[in-house]
Design a protein around this motif. Structure first.
Motif, PDB file in Angstrom:
ATOM      1  N   SER A  20     -20.412  16.713   7.988  1.00 47.64           N
ATOM      2  CA  SER A  20     -19.684  17.197   6.809  1.00 47.64           C
ATOM      3  C   SER A  20     -19.544  18.711   6.829  1.00 47.64           C
ATOM      4  O   SER A  20     -18.474  19.249   6.535  1.00 47.64           O
ATOM      5  CB  SER A  20     -20.393  16.770   5.523  1.00 47.64           C
ATOM      6  OG  SER A  20     -20.365  15.379   5.380  1.00 47.64           O
ATOM      7  N   SER A  24     -15.955  20.453   7.107  1.00 47.57           N
ATOM      8  CA  SER A  24     -15.562  21.181   5.898  1.00 47.57           C
ATOM      9  C   SER A  24     -15.187  22.623   6.202  1.00 47.57           C
ATOM     10  O   SER A  24     -14.427  23.243   5.456  1.00 47.57           O
ATOM     11  CB  SER A  24     -16.697  21.160   4.867  1.00 47.57           C
ATOM     12  OG  SER A  24     -16.901  19.852   4.393  1.00 47.57           O
ATOM     13  N   VAL A  32     -14.536  15.953   2.630  1.00 49.72           N
ATOM     14  CA  VAL A  32     -15.030  15.136   3.739  1.00 49.72           C
ATOM     15  C   VAL A  32     -15.923  14.054   3.149  1.00 49.72           C
ATOM     16  O   VAL A  32     -16.862  14.349   2.411  1.00 49.72           O
ATOM     17  CB  VAL A  32     -15.847  15.976   4.754  1.00 49.72           C
ATOM     18  CG1 VAL A  32     -16.412  15.087   5.852  1.00 49.72           C
ATOM     19  CG2 VAL A  32     -14.990  17.092   5.348  1.00 49.72           C
ATOM     20  N   GLN A  33     -15.617  12.799   3.462  1.00 46.96           N
ATOM     21  CA  GLN A  33     -16.421  11.664   3.020  1.00 46.96           C
ATOM     22  C   GLN A  33     -16.911  10.916   4.259  1.00 46.96           C
ATOM     23  O   GLN A  33     -16.102  10.568   5.125  1.00 46.96           O
ATOM     24  CB  GLN A  33     -15.595  10.718   2.141  1.00 46.96           C
ATOM     25  CG  GLN A  33     -15.117  11.345   0.851  1.00 46.96           C
ATOM     26  CD  GLN A  33     -16.256  11.673  -0.089  1.00 46.96           C
ATOM     27  OE1 GLN A  33     -17.208  10.909  -0.231  1.00 46.96           O
ATOM     28  NE2 GLN A  33     -16.178  12.833  -0.720  1.00 46.96           N
ATOM     29  N   VAL A  34     -18.226  10.679   4.315  1.00 44.08           N
ATOM     30  CA  VAL A  34     -18.811  10.012   5.471  1.00 44.08           C
ATOM     31  C   VAL A  34     -19.339   8.635   5.073  1.00 44.08           C
ATOM     32  O   VAL A  34     -20.096   8.508   4.112  1.00 44.08           O
ATOM     33  CB  VAL A  34     -19.963  10.853   6.071  1.00 44.08           C
ATOM     34  CG1 VAL A  34     -20.585  10.130   7.262  1.00 44.08           C
ATOM     35  CG2 VAL A  34     -19.464  12.234   6.486  1.00 44.08           C
ATOM     36  N   VAL A  41     -15.538   8.746   9.163  1.00 48.44           N
ATOM     37  CA  VAL A  41     -15.455   9.999   8.429  1.00 48.44           C
ATOM     38  C   VAL A  41     -14.014  10.158   7.964  1.00 48.44           C
ATOM     39  O   VAL A  41     -13.086  10.140   8.783  1.00 48.44           O
ATOM     40  CB  VAL A  41     -15.858  11.197   9.320  1.00 48.44           C
ATOM     41  CG1 VAL A  41     -15.740  12.496   8.553  1.00 48.44           C
ATOM     42  CG2 VAL A  41     -17.265  11.013   9.863  1.00 48.44           C
TER      43      VAL A  41
END
Length: 68
Positions: A20, A24, A32-34, A41
């Motif tokens: 992230s 970012s 950012v989503q993991v 991702v």
């Protein structure tokens, strides 16, 4: 613009933070989503991102971008 990438090697919260942080920092990235369990991702950015730039950021975090 939202793009989802597959990342190998992430196993814990530290992995999520590393990936992230690196993603970012890329210009134009707004979120950012993991998904740790799925190894995915999702990156939200103002403009399309160059896949080599994304790969370099994931590599810098210590993981592998796959399937792109």
């Amino acid at each position: 613009m939202e793009t989802t990438y597959q990342v190998n090697g992430m196993t814990c919260g530290h992995c999520v933070n590393s990936v992230s942080t690196e993603l970012s920092a890329l210009p134009g990235v707004t979120d950012v989503q993991v998904d740790l369990a799925g190894g995915r991702v999702t990156v939200t950015s103002q403009n399309p991102l160059d896949v080599d730039t994304v790969r370099a950021a994931v590599d810098e975090a210590g993981y592998d971008l796959v399937g792109v």
